[in-house]
Design a protein around this motif. Structure first.
Motif, mmCIF file in Angstrom:
data_model
loop_
_atom_site.group_PDB
_atom_site.id
_atom_site.type_symbol
_atom_site.label_atom_id
_atom_site.label_comp_id
_atom_site.label_asym_id
_atom_site.label_seq_id
_atom_site.Cartn_x
_atom_site.Cartn_y
_atom_site.Cartn_z
ATOM 1 N N PHE A 40 0.828 -1.203 0.000
ATOM 2 C CA PHE A 40 0.000 0.000 0.000
ATOM 3 C C PHE A 40 0.863 1.253 0.000
ATOM 4 C CE2 PHE A 40 -2.445 3.318 2.260
ATOM 5 C CZ PHE A 40 -3.550 3.393 1.419
ATOM 6 N N ASP A 41 0.481 2.195 -0.849
ATOM 7 C CA ASP A 41 1.219 3.451 -0.949
ATOM 8 C C ASP A 41 0.290 4.597 -0.549
ATOM 9 O OD1 ASP A 41 2.676 5.682 -1.551
ATOM 10 O OD2 ASP A 41 3.243 5.054 -3.577
ATOM 11 N N PRO A 42 0.459 5.158 0.648
ATOM 12 C CA PRO A 42 -0.427 6.232 1.122
ATOM 13 C C PRO A 42 -0.408 7.473 0.243
ATOM 14 C CG PRO A 42 0.882 5.337 2.922
ATOM 15 C CD PRO A 42 1.467 4.795 1.656
ATOM 16 N N THR A 43 0.642 7.645 -0.560
ATOM 17 C CA THR A 43 0.744 8.843 -1.385
ATOM 18 C C THR A 43 -0.125 8.778 -2.641
ATOM 19 O OG1 THR A 43 2.617 8.026 -2.715
ATOM 20 C CG2 THR A 43 3.120 9.116 -0.607
ATOM 21 N N LYS A 44 -0.725 7.623 -2.908
ATOM 22 C CA LYS A 44 -1.528 7.451 -4.122
ATOM 23 C C LYS A 44 -2.921 8.048 -4.006
ATOM 24 C CE LYS A 44 1.461 5.032 -6.546
ATOM 25 N NZ LYS A 44 2.025 5.531 -7.816
ATOM 26 N N GLY A 45 -3.304 8.458 -2.815
ATOM 27 C CA GLY A 45 -4.620 9.053 -2.655
ATOM 28 C C GLY A 45 -5.746 8.060 -2.527
ATOM 29 N N VAL A 46 -5.429 6.811 -2.168
ATOM 30 C CA VAL A 46 -6.440 5.768 -1.997
ATOM 31 C C VAL A 46 -6.630 5.503 -0.512
ATOM 32 C CG1 VAL A 46 -7.111 3.413 -2.627
ATOM 33 C CG2 VAL A 46 -5.592 4.726 -4.122
ATOM 34 N N LYS A 47 -7.880 5.395 -0.070
ATOM 35 C CA LYS A 47 -8.131 5.068 1.331
ATOM 36 C C LYS A 47 -7.743 3.620 1.591
ATOM 37 C CE LYS A 47 -11.539 6.488 3.649
ATOM 38 N NZ LYS A 47 -12.883 6.729 4.225
ATOM 39 N N LEU A 48 -7.163 3.371 2.755
ATOM 40 C CA LEU A 48 -6.744 2.027 3.107
ATOM 41 C C LEU A 48 -7.931 1.067 3.074
ATOM 42 C CD1 LEU A 48 -4.615 0.021 4.124
ATOM 43 C CD2 LEU A 48 -5.153 0.772 6.462
ATOM 44 N N GLU A 49 -9.083 1.490 3.566
ATOM 45 C CA GLU A 49 -10.260 0.631 3.599
ATOM 46 C C GLU A 49 -10.692 0.212 2.190
ATOM 47 O OE1 GLU A 49 -9.879 2.909 7.278
ATOM 48 O OE2 GLU A 49 -9.879 3.479 5.146
ATOM 49 N N THR A 50 -10.586 1.144 1.241
ATOM 50 C CA THR A 50 -10.932 0.830 -0.148
ATOM 51 C C THR A 50 -9.955 -0.175 -0.729
ATOM 52 O OG1 THR A 50 -11.866 3.042 -0.473
ATOM 53 C CG2 THR A 50 -11.277 1.810 -2.450
ATOM 54 N N TYR A 51 -8.677 0.030 -0.425
ATOM 55 C CA TYR A 51 -7.640 -0.859 -0.940
ATOM 56 C C TYR A 51 -7.797 -2.260 -0.355
ATOM 57 C CZ TYR A 51 -2.946 -2.441 -2.236
ATOM 58 O OH TYR A 51 -1.899 -3.131 -2.760
ATOM 59 N N VAL A 52 -8.099 -2.355 0.935
ATOM 60 C CA VAL A 52 -8.304 -3.647 1.592
ATOM 61 C C VAL A 52 -9.460 -4.396 0.935
ATOM 62 C CG1 VAL A 52 -9.170 -4.722 3.716
ATOM 63 C CG2 VAL A 52 -7.284 -3.092 3.817
ATOM 64 N N ALA A 53 -10.561 -3.694 0.671
ATOM 65 C CA ALA A 53 -11.715 -4.335 0.041
ATOM 66 C C ALA A 53 -11.342 -4.904 -1.321
ATOM 67 C CB ALA A 53 -12.858 -3.335 -0.099
ATOM 68 N N LYS A 54 -10.549 -4.161 -2.086
ATOM 69 C CA LYS A 54 -10.123 -4.632 -3.412
ATOM 70 C C LYS A 54 -9.190 -5.835 -3.292
ATOM 71 C CE LYS A 54 -10.638 -0.348 -6.061
ATOM 72 N NZ LYS A 54 -11.512 -0.933 -7.098
#
Length: 273
Positions: free
Chosen positions: A89-103
């Protein structure tokens, strides 16, 4: 994979290193500290915050795929997927962690279905037969065929056709997820990066897919939209949806399969095969 009893399915964190204030930190701060320090306790703390979501995905997966892995095996795969996701996970990409986890969890289910022979050959062949029939009839009739029309085309009764739909529900879902993947939905990838970093053509494809999906869902019957909403948005299991709709679980699987078939045909017509 090991065959353990469902009651043994637990998430086991790395040994406690003595930090006691992790609960006071939000996910973003935990992630920031992990990226800075590489502290494994922080990594496990993040994963454990999603343990309910991991278990929920596992329950829904096992409830849909009758021949899938046991519950604790899917939970184990979910843990591994999220441990890897935290590192990637890259916090600088502008994606919420919760959204990334779901994907990532969604991608984990698709990967599992690809890696293991979870569907008996006969059911796989039946699923392919149903999809071909629906595709051919859609072209021939100029509209999405009704259940009776597909049954007549296959030379079976409507009841037999509905039973086939229930038995192949898992195959229908995975084939649809793979279709979305081929259109650029990026299941299991770190999609949804900021618009300033995505190539314009990819943004257009993603936007086109979302628009067509929205139109396709709007074209479904009310009960089909309800099942998809309860399954994907509310994250209910097939059994729970059956209780809400006051129908049998096999009937929910049939409705779900009908909806997936309609969306699959709709997307193929709009975006090509």
């Amino acid at each position: 994979m090991s065959k353990r009893n469902e009651s043994t399915a637990v998430l086991e964190p790395a040994p406690d290193t003595g930090q006691t204030n992790l609960d006071s930190l939000d996910n973003e701060e935990l992630m920031r500290r992990y990226k800075e320090t590489g502290d494994e306790e922080l990594k496990w703390a993040l994963v454990l915050r999603f343990q309910d979501q991991i278990r929920r995905v596992a329950l829904r997966t096992c409830g849909l795929y009758s021949s899938f892995s046991q519950l604790d095996d899917v939970i184990h795969e979910g843990i591994l997927a999220l441990l890897s996701a935290v590192d990637r996970f890259d916090p600088t990409k502008g994606v919420k962690l919760e959204t990334y986890v779901a994907k990532r969890l969604k991608g984990m289910v698709i990967d599992l279905s690809r890696k293991q022979d979870w569907l008996p050959r006969q059911l796989r062949q039946t699923a392919n037969r149903l999809n071909r029939a629906v595709d051919e009839l859609s072209v021939e009739l100029g509209h999405m065929p009704e259940s009776q029309e597909v049954a007549d085309y296959l030379g079976v009764s409507k009841a037999e056709y509905e039973k086939m739909l229930s038995e192949t529900a898992g195959a229908s879902l995975v084939s649809f997820e793979m279709l979305l993947d081929s259109y650029g939905s990026a299941a299991g990838k770190q999609a949804s990066v900021s618009e300033f970093e995505n190539p314009p053509e990819e943004l257009c494809e993603e936007r086109e897919l979302r628009e067509n999906l929205a139109e396709g869902i709007a074209s479904l019957r009310p009960k089909e939209r309800m099942v998809l909403s309860l399954y994907y948005e509310k994250e209910l299991t097939m059994k729970e949806i059956a209780q809400v709709l006051e129908v049998s679980p096999p009937r929910v699987s049939q409705i779900h399969s009908h909806a997936i078939q309609r969306l699959r045909v709709f997307l193929k017509e709009r975006m090509g095969s």
